[in-house]
Design a protein around this motif. Structure first.
Motif, PDB file in Angstrom:
ATOM      1  N   GLN A   2      -4.121   0.106 -18.611  1.00 53.89           N
ATOM      2  CA  GLN A   2      -3.087   0.701 -17.774  1.00 53.89           C
ATOM      3  C   GLN A   2      -2.109   1.498 -18.626  1.00 53.89           C
ATOM      4  O   GLN A   2      -1.748   2.630 -18.277  1.00 53.89           O
ATOM      5  CB  GLN A   2      -2.337  -0.384 -16.999  1.00 53.89           C
ATOM      6  N   GLN A  48       0.828  -1.208   0.000  1.00 54.45           N
ATOM      7  CA  GLN A  48       0.000   0.000   0.000  1.00 54.45           C
ATOM      8  C   GLN A  48       0.861   1.256   0.000  1.00 54.45           C
ATOM      9  O   GLN A  48       0.566   2.216  -0.684  1.00 54.45           O
ATOM     10  CB  GLN A  48      -0.902  -0.010   1.240  1.00 54.45           C
ATOM     11  N   THR A  74      -4.830   2.466 -11.914  1.00 58.29           N
ATOM     12  CA  THR A  74      -5.390   1.526 -12.891  1.00 58.29           C
ATOM     13  C   THR A  74      -4.905   0.100 -12.668  1.00 58.29           C
ATOM     14  O   THR A  74      -5.046  -0.739 -13.557  1.00 58.29           O
ATOM     15  CB  THR A  74      -5.030   1.966 -14.321  1.00 58.29           C
ATOM     16  N   ASP A  75      -4.358  -0.196 -11.499  1.00 55.12           N
ATOM     17  CA  ASP A  75      -3.810  -1.532 -11.245  1.00 55.12           C
ATOM     18  C   ASP A  75      -4.825  -2.649 -11.445  1.00 55.12           C
ATOM     19  O   ASP A  75      -4.450  -3.760 -11.795  1.00 55.12           O
ATOM     20  CB  ASP A  75      -3.253  -1.622  -9.820  1.00 55.12           C
ATOM     21  N   GLU A  76      -6.087  -2.377 -11.219  1.00 57.29           N
ATOM     22  CA  GLU A  76      -7.118  -3.409 -11.344  1.00 57.29           C
ATOM     23  C   GLU A  76      -7.650  -3.529 -12.774  1.00 57.29           C
ATOM     24  O   GLU A  76      -8.473  -4.390 -13.048  1.00 57.29           O
ATOM     25  CB  GLU A  76      -8.278  -3.107 -10.393  1.00 57.29           C
ATOM     26  N   LEU A  77      -7.190  -2.688 -13.671  1.00 59.99           N
ATOM     27  CA  LEU A  77      -7.660  -2.708 -15.061  1.00 59.99           C
ATOM     28  C   LEU A  77      -6.730  -3.563 -15.920  1.00 59.99           C
ATOM     29  O   LEU A  77      -5.601  -3.842 -15.528  1.00 59.99           O
ATOM     30  CB  LEU A  77      -7.732  -1.284 -15.609  1.00 59.99           C
ATOM     31  N   LYS A 116     -13.792   0.300 -11.102  1.00 61.07           N
ATOM     32  CA  LYS A 116     -12.452  -0.139 -10.672  1.00 61.07           C
ATOM     33  C   LYS A 116     -11.483   1.039 -10.653  1.00 61.07           C
ATOM     34  O   LYS A 116     -10.637   1.143  -9.764  1.00 61.07           O
ATOM     35  CB  LYS A 116     -11.934  -1.232 -11.601  1.00 61.07           C
ATOM     36  N   GLU A 135     -18.030  -0.716 -15.734  1.00 62.32           N
ATOM     37  CA  GLU A 135     -17.332  -1.593 -14.788  1.00 62.32           C
ATOM     38  C   GLU A 135     -15.885  -1.132 -14.588  1.00 62.32           C
ATOM     39  O   GLU A 135     -15.376  -1.146 -13.463  1.00 62.32           O
ATOM     40  CB  GLU A 135     -17.343  -3.047 -15.282  1.00 62.32           C
ATOM     41  N   GLU A 136     -15.236  -0.741 -15.679  1.00 57.75           N
ATOM     42  CA  GLU A 136     -13.859  -0.260 -15.578  1.00 57.75           C
ATOM     43  C   GLU A 136     -13.791   1.049 -14.802  1.00 57.75           C
ATOM     44  O   GLU A 136     -12.852   1.272 -14.043  1.00 57.75           O
ATOM     45  CB  GLU A 136     -13.252  -0.077 -16.969  1.00 57.75           C
ATOM     46  N   GLU A 182     -12.167   3.144  -7.616  1.00 57.30           N
ATOM     47  CA  GLU A 182     -11.608   2.484  -6.436  1.00 57.30           C
ATOM     48  C   GLU A 182     -10.088   2.653  -6.401  1.00 57.30           C
ATOM     49  O   GLU A 182      -9.501   2.836  -5.337  1.00 57.30           O
ATOM     50  CB  GLU A 182     -11.990   1.005  -6.433  1.00 57.30           C
ATOM     51  N   GLY A 183      -9.464   2.595  -7.570  1.00 55.41           N
ATOM     52  CA  GLY A 183      -8.023   2.818  -7.645  1.00 55.41           C
ATOM     53  C   GLY A 183      -7.654   4.234  -7.257  1.00 55.41           C
ATOM     54  O   GLY A 183      -6.626   4.475  -6.614  1.00 55.41           O
ATOM     55  N   ARG A 222      -7.277   4.796  -3.636  1.00 56.37           N
ATOM     56  CA  ARG A 222      -6.026   4.297  -3.062  1.00 56.37           C
ATOM     57  C   ARG A 222      -4.809   5.087  -3.524  1.00 56.37           C
ATOM     58  O   ARG A 222      -3.793   5.108  -2.842  1.00 56.37           O
ATOM     59  CB  ARG A 222      -5.812   2.835  -3.470  1.00 56.37           C
TER      60      ARG A 222
END
Length: 166
Positions: free
Chosen positions: A60, A42, A52-55, A138, A134-135, A141-142, A145
């Motif tokens: 990314q 973290q 964009t880590d979850e994409l 995410k 959906e993206e 949410e990114g 963080r």
């Protein structure tokens, strides 16, 4: 050389070796303390580029390209802000405080910083417009963080617990 000379030479050699080993061990310990300890994931991923880590990887890369372009276009604002901050420090260090000049330099610094931030935020918004719903979730949410929209842990939304869903 007599026996006494050899003894003094050996004691001196042992002391020198102990000193050198201690210096090497101390230097290694200091280096490992500064560079070798792994920080929690973290703490390492707070920059905006990690939002964009979850994409998917192509998304990314698209975001990195968008940020790179926005920052390249905002270099002049960054340079102005840097120069104005340097001027603020020079004015603060002057023997006589020139408050009007200091206020003007601070205002110029704020304007340059705001212009650069607006440019980056506009690029982020343009990128978000290309994402699917959906993206975008995410991505949001990114952003919670990472980056300037990062929220403290206690303010972040948490996923519902398995017991809450039942």
């Amino acid at each position: 050389m007599n026996g006494r000379s050899w003894k003094a030479l050996m004691v001196g050699s042992v002391l020198l070796n102990v000193f050198l080993l201690g210096a090497i061990a101390g230097g290694a310990w200091r280096w490992l303390a500064a560079h070798g300890t792994a920080q929690p994931p973290q703490a390492q991923r707070l920059a905006l580029r990690f939002a964009t880590d979850e994409l998917p990887p192509e998304r990314q890369q698209q975001f990195l390209d968008t940020l790179r372009t926005a920052r390249r276009q905002g270099r002049e604002y960054a340079r102005e802000g840097h120069d104005d901050r340097r001027e603020v420090l020079d004015l603060l260090a002057a023997p006589q405080l020139d408050r009007p000049a200091l206020d003007a330099a601070l205002a110029r610094t704020r304007e340059a910083d705001s212009a650069l931030r607006a440019q980056v935020e506009s690029a982020v918004a343009n990128y978000a417009a290309t994402l699917t719903p959906e993206e975008r979730v995410k991505f949001a949410e990114g952003l919670e963080r990472s980056g300037q929209w990062r929220l403290p842990l206690r303010q972040r939304k948490t996923a519902p617990q398995a017991s809450d869903a039942q």
